[in-house]
Design a protein around this motif. Structure first.
Motif, short mmCIF file in Angstrom:
data_model
loop_
_atom_site.label_atom_id
_atom_site.label_comp_id
_atom_site.label_asym_id
_atom_site.label_seq_id
_atom_site.Cartn_x
_atom_site.Cartn_y
_atom_site.Cartn_z
N PRO A 156 26.12 60.34 -107.80
CA PRO A 156 26.71 59.66 -108.95
C PRO A 156 27.06 58.20 -108.64
N LYS A 157 27.62 57.54 -109.64
CA LYS A 157 27.97 56.13 -109.48
C LYS A 157 28.94 55.89 -108.34
N ASN A 158 29.80 56.88 -108.02
CA ASN A 158 30.91 56.62 -107.10
C ASN A 158 30.50 56.46 -105.64
N TRP A 161 37.12 53.41 -112.93
CA TRP A 161 36.13 52.43 -112.47
C TRP A 161 34.79 52.57 -113.18
N ASP A 162 34.76 53.36 -114.25
CA ASP A 162 33.49 53.63 -114.95
C ASP A 162 32.52 54.39 -114.05
N PHE A 163 33.04 55.32 -113.27
CA PHE A 163 32.18 56.12 -112.40
C PHE A 163 31.63 57.34 -113.12
N ASP A 164 30.72 57.08 -114.05
CA ASP A 164 30.04 58.18 -114.73
C ASP A 164 29.43 59.13 -113.68
N SER A 165 29.44 60.42 -114.02
CA SER A 165 28.70 61.41 -113.23
C SER A 165 27.48 61.88 -114.01
N SER A 215 30.78 56.34 -123.98
CA SER A 215 32.13 56.41 -123.43
C SER A 215 32.81 55.05 -123.27
N GLU A 216 32.10 53.97 -123.60
CA GLU A 216 32.75 52.66 -123.66
C GLU A 216 33.13 52.32 -125.11
N TYR A 217 32.81 53.21 -126.03
CA TYR A 217 33.06 52.97 -127.46
C TYR A 217 33.97 54.10 -127.95
N ALA A 236 30.20 61.38 -118.47
CA ALA A 236 30.54 59.97 -118.26
C ALA A 236 32.03 59.82 -117.96
N ASN A 237 32.42 58.56 -117.79
CA ASN A 237 33.80 58.17 -117.57
C ASN A 237 34.69 58.56 -118.75
N ALA A 238 36.00 58.57 -118.48
CA ALA A 238 36.97 58.76 -119.55
C ALA A 238 37.14 57.44 -120.31
CA CA Z 1 30.21 54.54 -118.51
#
Ligand code: CA
Length: 702
Positions: free
Chosen positions: A347-349, A320-324, A198-200, A274-276
């Motif tokens: 999760p990350k958040n 914020w890149d808060f993947d679940s 999700s970062e690519y 993951a994040n959007a």
């Molecule tokens: Ca991510």
């Protein structure tokens, strides 16, 4: 016309064929569904031990009264010197592990004798598509086979006895920017696996493959495709309304890169997304706000058909890149006097969620770390966060120092749950992160696609600031009471990204640390009862098994992963060297490890600073946004990837171009960046790294 009609009929036939694909019969010998569900006491058959992924073992020969006598019984040196993240599996006296670069090994679980080793020969240039090291978190066992999903996207079935490949299938095209680091799970003859990315450029999904043949049975996309075309399911018709602009050209993210949990009670598969993509919503929702479904969510699908059942979005419109994507654990809890069948999620958040497992209905969300500053809390009725307006950096146009940061309050490092104590043991991180919008951002071709400017987040060449930054980046083992929504006890650590946890009926919690210890604590009170120096940082989760009446505890050791290779490493580099091993312990074990090699002292010796202020500023921005993810914040690398401040190419502009522009080191993992950067831009990056090396030489921070 007739031809076109024929073609359409053929397509329809193909479509109905796709919909009616049925899996081969579930396994009736070897490892079966019933065995995974019932998790025989002495064995460990699936990534999270059983389908519920509690990582709790009823074994108690090793317990809080005798764990002081635990000692090494055997160890195996691994041939991949990168982060080791796998949980070993044990069946019928054999221990199966995957290692970095997706290798698989089988050992005699009692003696440590290597039975076989399998290398899928992942092309090393695939490193450019992975944020967090060439890791693999584990294999799956089913019938008479072992399944591994490789970094470059292949699903491989191996014969359990010989380690020979029986079949191999691509799960995404070879030229995709996605990768696989997670462990497959197997349910009723179907191998379930997603991907990272999700970062690519990537569009998240969970897919099911026939365990016998490897044929794809269904694929559930987590984010919509091109809105002008029909979506692959009603759930996407609903989701597409929560996006705007050209989001689909980047893929949208929402990858299913870690958690996949089957629940026999509901016949649902739960997975985290993951994040959007990109992180900055201004560059995906160009017409305004939107939740970007089903990113940063837990989604439930029917285990047989892959059809949508429910979803719960933990971080709507993530920025914020808060993947679940973190582990989903199923349990029966007594809440307000009522027994409830729930999914538990950290999760990350930073908030710990309880949801009704059958319906996805929100029960509660309470902080499991502090401080949290992106939201003041979670609405107790809707489950939506009350977002701090300052945290919407794309709206304010100002940088925001977020807590937690992108490393997450908790990420993939597995948590465990003890039904005896009622506590969840979570490896937590405290890693603030600066998020700054980049209004001029445009998608590139290679590497990260975030839409933010990371330049301001670089640690400055100032000893006091560096010390303060190092001190601010910490971790902890948190024992969390999911019903009370409170931290029961906590063990602080000096560094983030410590290992996963294992809880046992011996009133013990086992965990390795980033600083190279493997510890046991009392599960009820968090008292440290035992420790072993592992020489290298531990990321993986331990597991336990029993053979011939003796209990063993096993853990993979090998420093690496996101904190080492990412921007975070600028303040934490070289915590420990990578010494990759599998360690196995039992009561009275007398084994020792060979002495660790002395750490090599390197002295910075860069050429003099050159380049104009404009070139240096350009180089800083390009480096920060594209290079730091592997070579470290402010060009200070971790222990695995090359520290460019020491590169021989710093004083050789031609060689620098050959490496960065032409990709002559692609077989070492450094691909050509010629599609993304011009030679002038690549030279600007060199100027910046030369400057950074000179600054750190003057500072005495080599
Ligand atoms: Ca991510």
């Amino acid at each position: 016309m007739r031809l076109r009609l024929l073609a359409a009929t053929a397509l329809l036939a193909l479509a109905s064929c796709n919909n009616s694909k049925t899996a081969s019969a579930p396994a009736t010998s070897g490892v079966t569904d019933a065995m995974i569900a019932n998790a025989a006491e002495g064995e460990w058959l699936s990534y999270g031990r059983d389908y519920a992924e509690q990582r709790f073992s009823t074994l108690k020969q090793v317990n809080d009264s005798n764990v002081g006598q635990l000692g090494l019984t055997w160890s195996a040196d691994l041939d991949t010197a990168r982060g080791q993240e796998a949980t070993p599996l044990m069946h019928d006296g054999v221990l199966y592990v995957s290692t970095a670069w997706s290798l698989v090994k089988a050992y005699d679980a009692k003696t440590g004798a290597l039975k076989w080793s399998y290398d899928p020969k992942v092309p090393r240039e695939k490193l450019v598509d992975v944020c967090c090291d060439a890791v693999n978190r584990g294999v799956a066992l089913y019938g008479d086979k072992v399944y591994v999903a490789t970094l470059d996207g292949r699903l491989v079935a191996l014969d359990q006895k010989s380690g020979k490949a029986v079949w191999e299938k691509r799960t995404f095209p070879a030229d995709s920017h996605m990768a696989i680091t997670g462990a497959p799970r197997i349910v009723k003859g179907k191998v379930l696996i997603g991907s990272a990315g999700s970062e690519y450029f990537s569009r998240g999904y969970l897919a099911a493959f026939d365990a016998q043949t490897g044929n794809e049975l269904w694929r559930f996309f987590t984010v919509p495709g091109d809105p002008s075309k029909p979506q692959e399911g009603k759930h996407l018709d609903a989701a597409v309304k929560t996006w705007s602009g050209d989001f689909w050209k980047l893929g949208g993210g929402g990858n299913v890169w870690d958690s996949i949990t089957y629940d026999p009670v509901t016949n649902l598969v739960y997975f985290g997304t993951a994040n959007a993509e990109p992180w900055n919503p201004a560059h995906r929702n160009t017409k305004g706000e939107g939740d970007s479904l089903y990113t940063a969510s837990i989604v439930a699908v029917n285990a047989d058909t892959g059809e949508y059942a429910w979803h719960f979005q933990e971080t709507p419109e993530d920025r914020w890149d808060f993947d679940s994507a973190q582990q989903i654990t199923v349990a029966d809890l007594t809440i307000g006097g009522q027994k409830q069948h729930v999914v538990m999620h950290a999760p990350k958040n930073g908030f710990f969620y309880l949801l009704d497992a059958k319906t996805g209905k929100f029960i509660s969300a309470k902080p499991f770390v502090e401080p949290i500053n992106w939201a003041s809390g979670i609405d107790p009725v809707t489950g939506r966060p009350n977002v701090n307006p300052d945290a919407r950096y794309e709206v304010t146009g100002k940088p925001f120092v977020g807590m937690p940061g992108a490393i997450g309050a908790h990420s993939w490092t597995p948590m465990s749950y003890s039904p005896l104590t009622g506590l969840v043991y979570i490896p937590t991180n405290n890693t603030p992160q600066l998020y700054a919008p980049d209004p001029d951002w445009k998608p590139g071709t290679t590497g990260f696609q975030l839409g933010i400017d990371s330049t301001l987040g670089n640690v400055p060449a100032d000893k006091k600031v560096r010390q303060a930054t190092r001190a601010a980046m910490t971790g902890a083992l948190v024992a969390f009471d999911p019903v009370a929504g409170k931290v029961k006890w906590k063990v602080p650590y000096p560094m983030p990204t410590n290992g996963g946890t294992l809880a046992t009926a011996g009133n013990l919690v086992f965990q390795g640390t980033a600083t190279g210890e493997f510890n046991a604590y009392s599960a009820d009170a968090g008292k440290k009862l035992w420790g072993f120096a592992t020489q290298s940082g531990v990321l993986a989760a331990p597991m336990t098994y029993s053979i011939d009446g003796e209990q063993y505890v096993a853990v993979m050791v090998g420093w690496g992963g996101v904190w080492d290779v990412s921007g975070g490493s600028g303040v934490s580099s070289k915590i420990t060297p990578n010494i990759s091993r599998l360690l196995v312990f039992k009561l009275g074990g007398k084994g020792t490890l060979a002495a660790a090699p002395p750490s090599a002292k390197r002295v910075l010796d860069p050429p003099p600073v050159s380049g104009t202020p404009e070139q240096l500023a350009l180089g800083a921005k390009l480096y920060s946004n594209s290079c730091s993810v592997c070579h470290g914040n402010a060009a200070i690398a971790g222990s695995l990837n090359p520290d460019l401040r020491h590169s021989v190419a710093l004083g050789n502009p031609k060689l620098w171009q050959q490496i960065v522009h032409d990709g002559i080191l692609k077989d070492n993992g450094m691909v050509a960046w010629k599609d993304q950067f011009s030679p002038d831009q690549i030279e600007a990056i060199r100027f910046y790294v030369v400057k950074r090396a000179n600054e750190d030489k003057a500072l005495g921070d080599h």
